[in-house]
Design a protein around this motif. Structure first.
Motif, PDB file in Angstrom:
ATOM      1  N   VAL B   6       0.861  -1.186   0.000  1.00  0.00           N
ATOM      2  CA  VAL B   6       0.000   0.000   0.000  1.00  0.00           C
ATOM      3  C   VAL B   6       0.896   1.234   0.000  1.00  0.00           C
ATOM      4  N   VAL B   7       0.731   2.095  -0.991  1.00  0.00           N
ATOM      5  CA  VAL B   7       1.460   3.354  -1.000  1.00  0.00           C
ATOM      6  C   VAL B   7       0.474   4.468  -0.679  1.00  0.00           C
ATOM      7  N   ILE B   8       0.803   5.255   0.340  1.00  0.00           N
ATOM      8  CA  ILE B   8      -0.060   6.382   0.724  1.00  0.00           C
ATOM      9  C   ILE B   8       0.685   7.669   0.413  1.00  0.00           C
ATOM     10  N   PHE B  13      -4.215  14.402   7.649  1.00  0.00           N
ATOM     11  CA  PHE B  13      -5.150  13.681   8.506  1.00  0.00           C
ATOM     12  C   PHE B  13      -5.629  12.369   7.889  1.00  0.00           C
ATOM     13  N   GLY B  14      -5.924  12.377   6.583  1.00  0.00           N
ATOM     14  CA  GLY B  14      -6.428  11.178   5.932  1.00  0.00           C
ATOM     15  C   GLY B  14      -5.376  10.089   5.824  1.00  0.00           C
ATOM     16  N   GLY B  15      -4.229  10.432   5.263  1.00  0.00           N
ATOM     17  CA  GLY B  15      -3.156   9.457   5.061  1.00  0.00           C
ATOM     18  C   GLY B  15      -2.692   8.843   6.375  1.00  0.00           C
ATOM     19  N   LEU B  16      -2.593   9.691   7.393  1.00  0.00           N
ATOM     20  CA  LEU B  16      -2.151   9.228   8.704  1.00  0.00           C
ATOM     21  C   LEU B  16      -3.116   8.179   9.258  1.00  0.00           C
ATOM     22  N   THR B  30       3.855   2.209   2.633  1.00  0.00           N
ATOM     23  CA  THR B  30       4.846   3.277   2.496  1.00  0.00           C
ATOM     24  C   THR B  30       4.097   4.595   2.474  1.00  0.00           C
ATOM     25  N   ILE B  31       4.416   5.474   3.387  1.00  0.00           N
ATOM     26  CA  ILE B  31       3.759   6.775   3.430  1.00  0.00           C
ATOM     27  C   ILE B  31       4.750   7.811   2.910  1.00  0.00           C
ATOM     28  N   VAL B  32       4.312   8.525   1.866  1.00  0.00           N
ATOM     29  CA  VAL B  32       5.182   9.454   1.163  1.00  0.00           C
ATOM     30  C   VAL B  32       4.721  10.876   1.466  1.00  0.00           C
ATOM     31  N   ASP B  33       5.636  11.727   1.918  1.00  0.00           N
ATOM     32  CA  ASP B  33       5.267  13.124   2.130  1.00  0.00           C
ATOM     33  C   ASP B  33       6.466  14.008   1.806  1.00  0.00           C
ATOM     34  N   ARG B  34       6.168  15.244   1.398  1.00  0.00           N
ATOM     35  CA  ARG B  34       7.238  16.205   1.105  1.00  0.00           C
ATOM     36  C   ARG B  34       7.884  16.709   2.377  1.00  0.00           C
ATOM     37  N   ASP B 100       6.531   0.852  -6.567  1.00  0.00           N
ATOM     38  CA  ASP B 100       5.437  -0.030  -6.994  1.00  0.00           C
ATOM     39  C   ASP B 100       4.362  -0.114  -5.920  1.00  0.00           C
ATOM     40  N   TYR B 101       3.120  -0.249  -6.359  1.00  0.00           N
ATOM     41  CA  TYR B 101       2.052  -0.418  -5.378  1.00  0.00           C
ATOM     42  C   TYR B 101       1.084  -1.496  -5.827  1.00  0.00           C
ATOM     43  N   ASP B 102       0.364  -2.049  -4.859  1.00  0.00           N
ATOM     44  CA  ASP B 102      -0.787  -2.884  -5.180  1.00  0.00           C
ATOM     45  C   ASP B 102      -2.063  -2.068  -4.959  1.00  0.00           C
ATOM     46  N   THR B 103      -2.041  -1.285  -3.880  1.00  0.00           N
ATOM     47  CA  THR B 103      -3.125  -0.313  -3.661  1.00  0.00           C
ATOM     48  C   THR B 103      -2.496   1.058  -3.441  1.00  0.00           C
TER      49      THR B 103
END
Lengths: 426, 426
Positions: B6-8, B13-16, B30-34, B100-103
Motif C-alpha cells: 500500500v502506498v499512501i 489527517f487522511g493518510g495518517l 509506504t507513506i510518502v510526504d514532502r 510499486d504499489y498494489d493499492t
C-alpha cells in the motif's frame, strides 16, 4: 528635570542584567536590539538537535520588561556612535534615527571566527543565531532522510558523517547530541542503520574541553566516545568545501567526506565593538575585543561602558566568553551607574568564577566548581540541569523546558524534530 | 509470497489515519510526504499568533510510526502516477525514483484559492504551511514594532491595520487572536497604543462563519466585536497590493490601507489531484477536486483511492474540507483495503458529522453538535479545547500544549512571540 538616560545596545546576557538591575534607579533605560528577543545562547544547541523549541530558549524582550516601567525596548540596529554629541545612530524599520544618552552601555557579543577563511562559512553551519540553530536542525534531520533514500553506499556514508569543528562546550555538546539522535532514531528508519553514523569532533588543540582540567577533559572524551563520538584532537582544519573537511595532523593531510559540517571554533568580537572602538579611538585585541578600563568604561569616556565577550579589561586576565561573565558585568554596570548618580565611585570589576560546566548528552556532564571540586557523570548533569533551568528567563519557559527534558529523558524522544525552512524539499 | 503493498501519498489527517488503521493488516505500507512531519493544521493559526510552538502542532511522521513495523516513511514528492504499471514516480533527495504499489491511496490536501489573482499572494500571507504560520507571526509582531518607531501617524495607522480575508473558521480565529495580541501587549509598548489596532475581518458573504446556523454566526460576530474585530460582511475583495486592500460593497469601492493582510478565503485541491486525474482520466470539479466513486476509488481504478479535501464523491453531498472528514475517509480506506484482502467488499463511505466548532479567542467559541444542539461561550470553548487536545498527535505535545494554554489563559501571555526568519531585520 529630565531623567538620566541610559542607552543599552544589545539584549544579551550583559545588557539584560544591566537593564534589570536599573529597576530601582531614577533613570530612563532604552534597550536596543536587532532582534525582538533575548536568546539563551548556551541552550541554542538543544534547538539545533530538536530537544527544545525556539520559544524555550528565546524570550521576547518586551515581555521581560513589561512591568519595568523605566525600560523601553527598541527594535533597531546600532550603526554608529557620536561620543561627543552623546548620540547613537540607529537604523529602525522607519529609517535612520538618533538616540541621545547620558550613559551608554554596549554589549554586542561575538560572532564565529573563520580564521581568515570566510568561504568556509558557506559549507559549515553555525549556532550563533536562532535561525542558525533551526538550519542545523533541518540539516541534521535531512541528512538521515537523504541517507534513507540514497542508493549509493559511498554517498550514504558521506551523508551519515557529521563533523563538528572545535571541541569547546558548544562543539562537545553538539557532538554528543548528534550521536544521541543517531542512537535514538534507529527504530524509525527502515533502510539505513543510523548507528552507522560517524560523529567526528575535530580539535586543533591536544584535548577536548580545554577550559577544564586535564582529568575532566579525559573523562569527557571517554564519555563522548561511549556515545559514539570520535574525538580527533591535534587535527587542524585546513579546508572545508561542499564535499567535506580537510585536516592536517602530524601524519600529514587527511580528507573526510561529510554531509554535515558544524562550525564551533573560535570567536571574534561583534562588529559593533569596532564601530565603538573607532568612535572612541580605543584599542582592540587580536580577536576584535575592545580594551576597557578596570571599571569597564571605554578609555577617555567615563560615560561609555562596554560589557560581555566583546571586551577585555586592558592588562587584566582574559575572561572566558561565557554567560556568567557577561551577566556579572551587566550587574556591575548597573551598580556603577547608580553609585555615580549618587556622586560615588566604583572599584574595578571583579569576575567571581562560580565554576564551569559542560554537558555531553543524556545524564553525562563534567563540572569544575571553584575550590578545585571536580565532578562528572550524573551528579554534574543534574547540577547543569538545575543551573540552566534556574537561569532560563521566564517561569513559563522554565517549566516547559523541565517537562520537555523530563519526557526526553524518559522516552529518549525529541519533541521538535521538524525539518523547516529552505531545507524542507527533498 | 510478497506482501500486498500500500502506498499512501500524503501524511495529512487522511493518510495518517489510513496508515495507522492498517496496523494489524498483513500489508507493507509506504507513506510518502514532502515534509518529515504531520501538521495539525487546525491549530496552525496558534503558531501564527505566538500561542503555540511549531513542535506542538507538528509531529515527525517517523516518530508516529516508530513502533508500527509495517509502515515505512519516505521524504519525497509524488510527481506522477502510472496506473497501468501500478507505479508512483517520486522525486527524493537522491533523484527520481519509482515506487510499486498494489493499492494506492492519495490524500494531497488543498491550497488557497486566489480566484484568478495569483499576484495577490505576494501581499497576502497564508497559513497552509508551518513556514507560512511563522511568517505571519513575524509579520504581525513586526507590525507592532514598526508602529512603535514610526514617526508618521498615517503610517502608524496603516501598520496597525490588520485585514483578514475570509470569515471561515481560520479567518475568524486569526482575527480574534490578533485582536487579543493587541489588547494583551498594551503594557509592553511605550509609544504606541496597541489598542488602536484595527482588525478587519472581510467576508464576501453576508455573515461570518457561514457553515454555522445564523444564530451562532450572529453570536460569533458579536463576540469578535467585543474583542475589537470589525466584521465587514458583503465586502468583496477586488484588489490587494503593497498598500492594502480594495473592496467592493453595495456603496461602491473602498480602499483600506493595511500593514498586514492575511488570506483565509476559499481553497483549491492540491495539484497532485490534477496529476492523478490526468493519469486516471478522471474528472475534477470547479475547485480541482477529483470526483471519486462512493467507495472513494478513482473511477475505473478499483485499486486507487483518493481521500480528504482534494476529493468529492461524484453526485454526493459536498463535504466540508475539515479534518474529521479526512480522518473518517482514511479509516474507511484502511477498512476497505483489509476487507478486500479477505475477499470482501465495502459499502459506500458515509460521513458521520460529529458537529462543528470554532473558537474566537480567550474562552469564547461556538459549537453546533449534531442533533441541533447549539452552544456558545465558555462551555463551547472548553469543548473545543478538549477535542483539540484529544486529537493532537503524541502525548508529549498534548501535555505541553495544555500547560502552555493554561499559562496563556492565566497570564494573558504568549510564550513564542519571536520574530524569526527573513523578517528579523528592522
Amino acid at each position: 528635570m529630565p531623567k538620566h538616560r541610559v542607552v543599552i545596545v544589545g539584549g544579551g546576557f550583559g545588557g539584560l542584567q544591566a537593564a534589570l538591575h536599573l529597576k530601582d534607579a531614577d533613570v530612563d533605560v532604552t534597550i536596543v536590539d536587532r532582534r525582538n528577543f533575548h536568546l539563551f545562547q548556551p541552550l541554542a544547541y538543544q534547538v539545533a538537535t530538536g530537544a527544545l523549541a525556539t520559544g524555550e530558549v528565546a524570550y521576547p524582550l518586551r515581555a521581560i520588561f513589561r512591568r519595568q516601567g523605566n525600560v523601553s525596548v527598541m527594535l533597531a540596529e546600532a550603526e554608529g556612535f557620536d561620543l561627543t554629541a552623546k548620540t547613537v545612530k540607529l537604523r529602525t524599520a522607519a529609517g535612520a534615527e538618533t538616540l541621545d544618552y547620558d550613559t551608554l552601555v554596549v554589549g554586542g557579543g561575538s560572532k564565529y571566527n573563520y580564521f581568515g577563511h570566510p568561504e568556509w562559512q558557506e559549507h559549515a553551519a553555525e549556532l550563533k543565531t536562532l535561525e542558525g540553530a533551526l538550519h542545523i536542525r533541518a540539516q541534521i534531520l535531512h541528512a538521515f532522510e537523504q541517507a534513507e533514500v540514497a542508493s549509493d553506499p559511498v554517498e550514504r556514508e558521506r551523508l551519515l558523517t557529521f563533523v563538528i569543528v572545535g571541541a569547546g562546550p558548544t562543539g562537545a555538546e553538539m557532538a554528543g547530541q548528534i550521536a544521541e539522535i543517531a542512537r535514538d532514531t534507529r527504530d524509525e528508519f527502515r533502510v539505513v542503520d543510523t548507528w552507522q553514523a560517524k560523529v567526528l569532533l575535530v580539535e586543533a588543540g591536544d584535548r577536548v574541553l580545554a577550559a577544564f582540567p586535564k582529568r575532566l577533559s579525559a573523562k569527557a572524551e571517554k564519555s563522548l566516545g561511549s556515545l559514539g563520538v570520535t574525538s580527533l584532537t591535534n587535527h587542524m582544519v585546513t579546508d572545508i568545501d561542499a564535499e567535506g573537511v580537510t585536516m592536517k595532523t602530524d601524519q600529514g593531510e587527511e580528507k573526510v567526506r561529510a554531509g554535515t559540517v558544524i562550525w564551533a571554533a573560535g570567536v571574534l568580537a561583534a562588529s559593533v565593538a569596532t564601530t565603538l572602538a573607532e568612535a572612541a579611538g580605543a584599542e582592540q585585541d587580536k580577536v576584535g575585543r575592545l580594551l576597557v578600563e578596570p571599571d569597564l568604561t571605554v578609555p577617555g569616556h567615563p560615560d561609555v561602558l562596554a560589557i560581555g565577550d566583546m571586551v577585555q579589561v586592558a592588562g587584566g586576565d582574559p575572561l572566558p566568553g561565557v554567560a556568567p561573565v557577561a551577566m556579572q558585568m551587566g550587574r556591575y554596570v548597573a551598580r556603577s551607574i547608580k553609585s555615580k548618580l549618587r556622586g560615588g565611585t566604583s572599584g574595578p570589576f571583579k569576575y567571581k568564577d562560580k565554576g564551569n560546566l559542560a554537558t555531553l548528552g543524556r545524564a553525562r556532564a563534567i563540572a569544575e566548581l571553584p575550590p578545585g571540586i571536580r565532578v562528572s557523570g550524573f551528579f554534574a548533569w543534574a547540577l547543569w540541569l538545575g543551573i540552566h533551568l534556574w537561569y532560563l528567563v521566564g517561569f513559563q519557559n522554565r517549566l516547559l523546558v523541565f517537562i520537555r527534558w523530563g519526557f526526553s529523558f524518559i522516552t529518549h524522544g525529541r519533541g521538535t524534530r521538524l525539518i523547516t525552512g529552505e531545507s524542507n524539499m527533498p
